[in-house]
Design an enzyme around this catalytic site. Structure first.
Site, PDB file in Angstrom:
ATOM      1  N   SER A 164       0.565  -0.675   0.290  1.00 14.51           N
ATOM      2  CA  SER A 164       0.093  -0.081  -0.089  1.00 14.51           C
ATOM      3  C   SER A 164       0.641   0.911   0.317  1.00 14.51           C
ATOM      4  O   SER A 164       0.590   2.229  -0.637  1.00 14.51           O
ATOM      5  CB  SER A 164      -0.799  -0.117   0.918  1.00 14.51           C
ATOM      6  OG  SER A 164      -1.888  -0.887   1.574  1.00 14.51           O
ATOM      7  N   GLY A 199      -6.272  -3.248  -8.363  1.00 18.92           N
ATOM      8  CA  GLY A 199      -6.867  -2.880  -7.520  1.00 18.92           C
ATOM      9  C   GLY A 199      -6.976  -1.799  -7.021  1.00 18.92           C
ATOM     10  O   GLY A 199      -7.538  -0.514  -6.772  1.00 18.92           O
ATOM     11  N   GLN A 230      -8.436   2.724   0.192  1.00 14.25           N
ATOM     12  CA  GLN A 230      -9.088   2.572  -2.236  1.00 14.25           C
ATOM     13  C   GLN A 230      -9.758   3.538  -2.143  1.00 14.25           C
ATOM     14  O   GLN A 230      -9.817   4.669  -2.794  1.00 14.25           O
ATOM     15  CB  GLN A 230      -9.425   1.958  -2.416  1.00 14.25           C
ATOM     16  CG  GLN A 230      -7.776   0.673  -2.745  1.00 14.25           C
ATOM     17  CD  GLN A 230      -7.992  -0.438  -3.337  1.00 14.25           C
ATOM     18  OE1 GLN A 230      -9.233  -1.375  -3.482  1.00 14.25           O
ATOM     19  NE2 GLN A 230      -7.305  -1.191  -2.956  1.00 14.25           N
ATOM     20  N   ASP A 275      -7.036  -8.191   5.026  1.00 17.61           N
ATOM     21  CA  ASP A 275      -5.799  -8.821   3.699  1.00 17.61           C
ATOM     22  C   ASP A 275      -5.837 -10.055   4.048  1.00 17.61           C
ATOM     23  O   ASP A 275      -5.158 -11.225   3.587  1.00 17.61           O
ATOM     24  CB  ASP A 275      -4.722  -8.043   2.955  1.00 17.61           C
ATOM     25  CG  ASP A 275      -5.411  -7.101   2.225  1.00 17.61           C
ATOM     26  OD1 ASP A 275      -7.048  -7.088   1.744  1.00 17.61           O
ATOM     27  OD2 ASP A 275      -4.970  -6.417   2.402  1.00 17.61           O
ATOM     28  N   LYS A 279     -12.663  -9.238  -3.443  1.00 16.57           N
ATOM     29  CA  LYS A 279     -11.981  -9.144  -3.170  1.00 16.57           C
ATOM     30  C   LYS A 279     -10.735  -9.768  -4.443  1.00 16.57           C
ATOM     31  O   LYS A 279     -11.516  -9.687  -5.317  1.00 16.57           O
ATOM     32  CB  LYS A 279     -10.762  -9.338  -2.349  1.00 16.57           C
ATOM     33  CG  LYS A 279     -10.983  -9.010  -0.543  1.00 16.57           C
ATOM     34  CD  LYS A 279     -10.242  -7.331  -0.715  1.00 16.57           C
ATOM     35  CE  LYS A 279     -10.584  -6.348   0.447  1.00 16.57           C
ATOM     36  NZ  LYS A 279     -10.367  -5.078   0.104  1.00 16.57           N
TER      37      LYS A 279
HETATM   38  C1  S3P Z   1      -5.583  -1.083   0.409  1.00 13.98           C
HETATM   39  C2  S3P Z   1      -6.819  -1.363   0.991  1.00 13.98           C
HETATM   40  C3  S3P Z   1      -8.092  -2.478   0.806  1.00 13.98           C
HETATM   41  C4  S3P Z   1      -6.763  -3.317   1.042  1.00 13.98           C
HETATM   42  C5  S3P Z   1      -6.056  -3.802  -0.321  1.00 13.98           C
HETATM   43  C6  S3P Z   1      -5.090  -2.071  -0.606  1.00 13.98           C
HETATM   44  C7  S3P Z   1      -4.696  -0.119   0.285  1.00 13.98           C
HETATM   45  O1  S3P Z   1      -8.573  -2.378  -0.239  1.00 13.98           O
HETATM   46  O2  S3P Z   1      -7.670  -4.725   0.912  1.00 13.98           O
HETATM   47  O3  S3P Z   1      -5.251  -5.365  -0.519  1.00 13.98           O
HETATM   48  O4  S3P Z   1      -4.075  -0.208  -0.828  1.00 13.98           O
HETATM   49  O5  S3P Z   1      -5.241   1.525  -0.395  1.00 13.98           O
HETATM   50  P1  S3P Z   1     -10.067  -1.696   0.206  1.00 13.98           P
HETATM   51  O6  S3P Z   1      -9.973  -0.569  -0.278  1.00 13.98           O
HETATM   52  O7  S3P Z   1     -10.819  -2.041  -0.578  1.00 13.98           O
HETATM   53  O8  S3P Z   1     -10.598  -2.060   1.463  1.00 13.98           O
END
Ligand code: S3P
Length: 433
Positions: free
Chosen positions: A21, A96, A171, A320, A347
Site C-alpha cells: 500500500s 485494485g 482505496q 487482507d 477482493k
Molecule cells: C488497500 C486497501 C484495501 C486492501 C488492499 C490495499 C490500499 O482495499 O484490501 O489490499 O492500499 O488502499 P479496500 O480499500 O478495498 O478495502
C-alpha cells in the site's frame, strides 16, 4: 503447479519486502510532487510495477535501482502530468489499489484516460469510486456499463464534497482525498470504521493539509485543496500482510522461532497481531521505531492456538490477512467466527468462497456466511489440490496450510504470489531446518 509437503519447525530471521500500500502511494505522490522523491524499501511486486508503468505513461521519470528496492521519482507537479496525445490508455494489471486511487488523480486532469486491468480487476466494483468522484464533478464512464473497469475518465474541474462511504475502504478514501487536492473547496470522507491511513500520513509528508478524527457514524478524513505537493524521502517498512504468512507458519509448526525484521505495525494495519495474540499466539515486539510509519521486529514462537471472534472495527485492520487467519483457525482448538467481512467477496477472488472451498478440500470444518465464515478448528488438515483463482493471498495462505498438513499439497498457480511477494516460496524454504 507447485508441490508442497508438511514441514518441521521454522527457524531463523527474515526480512519481508516493502509494504504494498505504501509503495503504490509513494510513486503516485512522488509523480505529482515538485522535485525528486527518493523511496527506500520499495516493493517490486507486479502490482506496484503496474503503478510505476501507469505514471511513466503519464510522463513521470521513474528509475528503479538495480536491486529494485530504491526508486527515484522525478515529479511532474500536480498539474504537470503529460501523456502522449490527448487520450491515454493505462493498464493496471491485477491492482485494485492502482485502479481506484489513480481514478481520483485522473478525474481533474486536462486529458482523457482509459483505464483497465486484468480479468480480476475488471470484475471488481468501481461504483464505489465512480459515485463520489462523479458527485465531485468527474466524468467517468464504465465502458461495459456494469460499474466495473474499463473506465473512461474525461478530465473536468472538481468540487469539494462530504462523502459518507458505506464501506471502510482505504482505496475509496484515497481516491476522494486525491481528487480533493484539485477541488474548489475542502473534501471530507466519512467511513464507518477507520481503514488504513497511509494516504493521510503520506500526503502530509508531501505538504498537503489533511486531518482525520473520529466522528459520529465513524471516522472522517479531510483534505484542503492544494497548489503543489513537495517531494520528500520515503522509507517503506516491510509489509505486515506479507509477514502474516511467516507469523502463521511459525505459530503453527511446533518448535518454530522466527525473527521477522522491520515490519510495519501501523495500527490501522496491525489487526493480525491483535487477532493472533487473542488466539494465544506468542509474538514479541523488538526494536520499535517510527520513521514516517511505525515499525518493529517481530519474534514469533510456536504456540497452541485457540479460536476467537473477529468482527466490527477490527476487520479493516486485517482484511487482507483473513485467508491466512482462516488457516490458523482451522488448526486452532475451538471455534473461530469471522463476521462483518462481506468485503472479502470483492477482493482479488471471492475470498469467502475460495477460502471455504480450499480449506474444505484439506479436511477443515468451515461454513461460509454472508459476511464471513465459521471455522471449527482442530480437525487435522491433509494435503489437497488447491485452486488459487490467481489470487496471491490464497497461494501464500495455502502454502502455509500445506506445511501444517499431512501429505502433499498441490498449488495450481504459485506464480500469482509475485503480485505482492516475489520470492515468497524461496523465503519460506530458507527458514526450514
Ligand atoms: C488497500 C486497501 C484495501 C486492501 C488492499 C490495499 C490500499 O482495499 O484490501 O489490499 O492500499 O488502499 P479496500 O480499500 O478495498 O478495502
Amino acid at each position: 503447479m507447485l508441490t508442497l509437503r508438511s514441514s518441521g519447525p521454522l527457524r531463523g530471521e527474515i526480512t519481508v519486502p516493502g509494504d504494498k500500500s505504501i509503495s503504490h502511494r509513494s510513486v503516485m505522490f512522488g509523480a505529482l510532487a515538485q522535485g525528486t522523491t527518493y523511496i527506500e524499501g520499495f516493493l517490486d511486486g507486479a502490482d506496484c510495477l503496474s503503478t510505476i508503468d501507469c505514471f511513466r505513461r503519464l510522463g513521470a521519470e521513474i528509475i528503479l535501482s538495480r536491486d529494485r528496492r530504491s526508486v527515484r521519482v522525478a515529479g511532474r507537479g500536480m498539474r504537470g502530468l503529460c501523456p502522449e496525445g490527448s487520450e491515454v490508455r493505462l493498464y493496471t494489471g491485477n491492482s485494485g489499489t492502482t485502479t481506484r486511487i489513480i481514478s481520483g488523480i485522473l478525474s481533474p486532469q486536462p486529458f482523457t484516460s482509459i483505464l483497465s486491468g486484468d480479468a480480476s480487476v475488471n470484475r471488481r466494483p468501481m461504483e464505489r469510486i465512480i459515485k463520489p468522484l462523479t458527485a465531485m464533478g468527474a466524468r467517468i464512464l464504465s465502458l461495459e456499463g456494469n460499474g466495473c473497469a474499463p473506465l473512461k475518465i474525461t478530465g473536468s474541474p472538481l468540487h469539494g464534497i462530504t462523502w459518507h462511504s458505506p464501506v471502510a475502504s482505504a482505496q475509496v478514501k484515497s481516491a476522494i482525498l486525491c481528487a480533493g487536492l484539485y477541488a474548489d473547496a475542502p473534501s471530507t470522507v466519512i467511513e464507518p470504521a477507520l481503514s488504513r491511513d497511509h494516504t493521510e500520513r503520506m500526503l502530509r509528508q508531501f505538504g498537503a493539509s489533511v486531518s482525520s478524527a473520529p466522528c459520529p457514524g465513524g471516522y472522517a478524513a479531510s483534505v484542503l485543496p492544494c497548489e503543489e505537493l513537495h517531494a520528500c524521502d520515503i522509507l517503506i517498512p516491510g509489509d505486515i500482510s506479507s509477514a502474516a504468512y511467516f507469523i502463521a507458519a511459525s505459530l503453527l509448526l511446533p518448535g518454530s522461532r522466527v525473527l521477522i525484521r522491520n515490519v510495519g505495525i501501523n495500527p490501522t494495519r496491525a489487526g493480525i497481531l491483535e487477532a493472533v495474540t487473542a488466539m494465544g499466539g506468542r509474538i514479541e515486539y523488538l526494536n520499535r521505531r517510527s520513521e514516517g510509519e511505525p515499525a518493529a521486529d517481530l519474534l514469533v514462537t510456536s504456540s497452541s492456538l485457540h479460536g476467537c471472534t473477529i468482527e466490527g472495527a477490527m476487520i479493516p485492520a486485517l482484511i487482507d490477512e483473513i485467508p491466512v487467519l482462516a488457516v490458523m483457525a482451522a488448526c486452532a482448538e475451538g471455534t473461530t467466527v469471522i463476521k462483518d467481512a462481506a468485503e472479502l467477496k470483492v477482493k482479488e477472488s471471492d475470498r469467502i468462497a475460495t477460502v471455504t472451498e480450499n480449506l474444505r478440500a484439506m479436511g477443515a470444518d468451515i461454513e461460509p456466511t454472508p459476511d464471513g465464515m465459521i471455522i471449527k478448528g482442530g480437525k487435522p488438515l491433509h494435503g489437497a489440490f488447491i485452486r488459487t483463482y490467481g489470487d496471491h493471498r490464497l497461494a501464500m495462505s495455502f502454502a502455509v496450510a500445506a506445511l501444517a498438513a499431512e501429505g502433499e499439497t498441490f498449488l495450481d498457480d504459485e506464480a500469482c504470489a509475485g503480485v505482492s511477494y516475489p520470492g515468497f516460496f524461496d523465503a519460506l524454504k530458507s527458514l526450514s531446518v
